[in-house]
Design a protein around this motif. Structure first.
Motif, short mmCIF file in Angstrom:
data_model
loop_
_atom_site.label_atom_id
_atom_site.label_comp_id
_atom_site.label_asym_id
_atom_site.label_seq_id
_atom_site.Cartn_x
_atom_site.Cartn_y
_atom_site.Cartn_z
N HIS A 1 0.89 65.85 82.99
CA HIS A 1 -0.06 65.11 82.67
C HIS A 1 -1.30 66.16 83.38
CE1 HIS A 1 -1.12 61.78 80.47
NE2 HIS A 1 -1.94 61.35 81.31
N SER B 1 -8.30 57.40 79.43
CA SER B 1 -9.27 58.35 79.88
C SER B 1 -9.81 59.14 78.43
CB SER B 1 -8.72 59.30 80.89
OG SER B 1 -7.35 59.86 80.42
N LYS C 1 -7.18 61.11 70.77
CA LYS C 1 -6.60 61.69 71.81
C LYS C 1 -5.32 62.58 71.36
CE LYS C 1 -5.90 59.73 75.99
NZ LYS C 1 -6.56 60.18 76.76
N ASN D 1 -9.88 62.06 77.17
CA ASN D 1 -9.40 63.35 77.03
C ASN D 1 -8.34 63.59 76.03
OD1 ASN D 1 -8.45 62.11 79.79
ND2 ASN D 1 -6.77 63.56 78.79
MG MG Z 1 -5.31 59.59 80.95
#
Ligand code: MG
Ligand code: TXA
Length: 325
Positions: A231, A142, A55, A144
């Motif tokens: 974010h 997550s 990530k 991503n």
């Molecule tokens: Mg996240």
């Protein structure tokens, strides 16, 4: 490109391939009802390190540890009565509880960022079955790159991380579409909302029997780093509460309400033509990505109601619009 397995058609193959990767210490992309997770063995430091590496994530972020059920969670964390009520009401489902870690827990400190608490969630469907099969908790943020929009489809994951991971399990579009609600019950009984998400606040207050405290600043650096300003940032600028759209901008609107100038917009998306906030949440990240991919350098977004799931939607939108660091 990662190997893709459709869990609907090839559930057993998916379970076996996933367990093989996880046992080898490799992170895999996994569908959950909220967003796709990048999951690894929460007890294996090398595996967790690969999550951070994949990530490009700052190491101080604690990860949510996903469990098969309450019984499994009780092996790792200490439940106060309110947290247990919340777990019974909302698990499996889009609620994360921050709980004191049991001293003998083998969840690795890299997953909790060295805190004496752990964020735990019991996901619905396939993810829960996989954890049961694997027998250990899965740390999963997550799936991503750090700071980017969370993925709600296997295609989103492939586009971002496909070159970096071996396996993407494809469960179709995520049904909830925004991340879990994160709640922490303090020792004095206060219930704090660390992140609005897929379980609406009013439902949590009903079960907890008290109002949630919204903690803007309380130890923000440690307790809710997922709420860092930039974010969920698309490449394009994001303009909130738009009442008109300029030529060349992309537009995201709601409830079928036309917006001045939309004939010349580069692209137009409606989060839910019927005004359904669940549908809007499920479409949110997909439409942000599609608006970004339209080539517009700015995305105009009309105001979205703030009740129910609107709280989580507006939270993510304000982060998408925040100044980039
Ligand atoms: Mg996240
Ligand atoms: O829906 C979700 O929650 C998704 C899916 C994959 O389960 N996961 C997710 O994880 O959103 P992530 O890493 O993107 O966000 C985790 C959030 C972070 O803001 C983190 O700081 C917070 O959970 N968190 C985890 N453990 C914590 C702890 N011990 N104390 C406070 N916050 C914690």
């Amino acid at each position: 490109m990662a190997r893709h397995i459709h869990i609907e058609n090839e559930r057993e193959t998916a379970l076996q391939a996933a367990v093989t990767e996880l046992a080898a210490g490799q992170p895999i992309a996994l569908p959950t009802e909220t967003v796709y997770g990048l999951a690894a063995d929460a007890t294996n430091p090398a595996a967790i390190a690969r999550i951070y590496e994949t990530k490009g994530r700052p190491q101080f972020n604690p990860l949510i540890c996903h469990m098969a059920d309450i019984a499994m969670a009780e092996r790792y964390a200490i439940f106060d009565p309110i947290s247990l009520d919340l777990a019974e009401a909302f698990w499996p489902g889009p609620l994360t509880l921050v709980l004191p870690l049991k001293p003998a827990s083998d969840i690795h400190a890299l997953a909790t960022a060295g805190l004496d608490t752990v964020g735990i969630r019991v996901p619905q469907g396939f993810a829960g079955d996989l954890i049961r099969r694997f027998g250990k908790p899965l740390a999963a943020p997550s799936a991503n790159s750090s700071g980017k929009i969370s993925p709600t489809s296997a295609a989103h994951v492939e586009a971002d991380l496909g070159q970096k991971i071996n396996l993407i399990l494809d469960g179709g579009a995520a049904s909830v579409g925004v991340e879990s609600t994160i709640v922490k019950v303090e020792e004095d009984g206060r219930v704090r909302l660390l992140r609005p998400g897929g379980v609406v606040t009013a439902e949590i207050e009903r079960v907890a029997g008290k109002r949630l405290e919204r903690s803007e600043k309380v130890s923000a650096a440690i307790e809710a780093p997922g709420m860092l300003a930039s974010h969920y940032a698309p490449g394009a600028a994001v303009r909130l509460n738009a009442t008109s759209v300029s030529p060349g901008e992309a537009l995201i609107r709601f409830e079928g309400i036309p917006v001045a100038g939309e004939e010349t917009a580069r692209a137009v998306f409606d989060l839910s033509p019927s005004g359904d906030l669940s549908e809007a949440a499920a479409n949110l990240f997909d439409y942000l990505k599609a608006a970004d991919a339209s080539g517009a350098d700015s995305i105009a977004i009309t105001s979205i109601p703030t009740h129910g799931l609107g709280e989580a939607i507006n939270d993510r939108l304000s982060r998408a619009a925040a100044p980039r660091s």
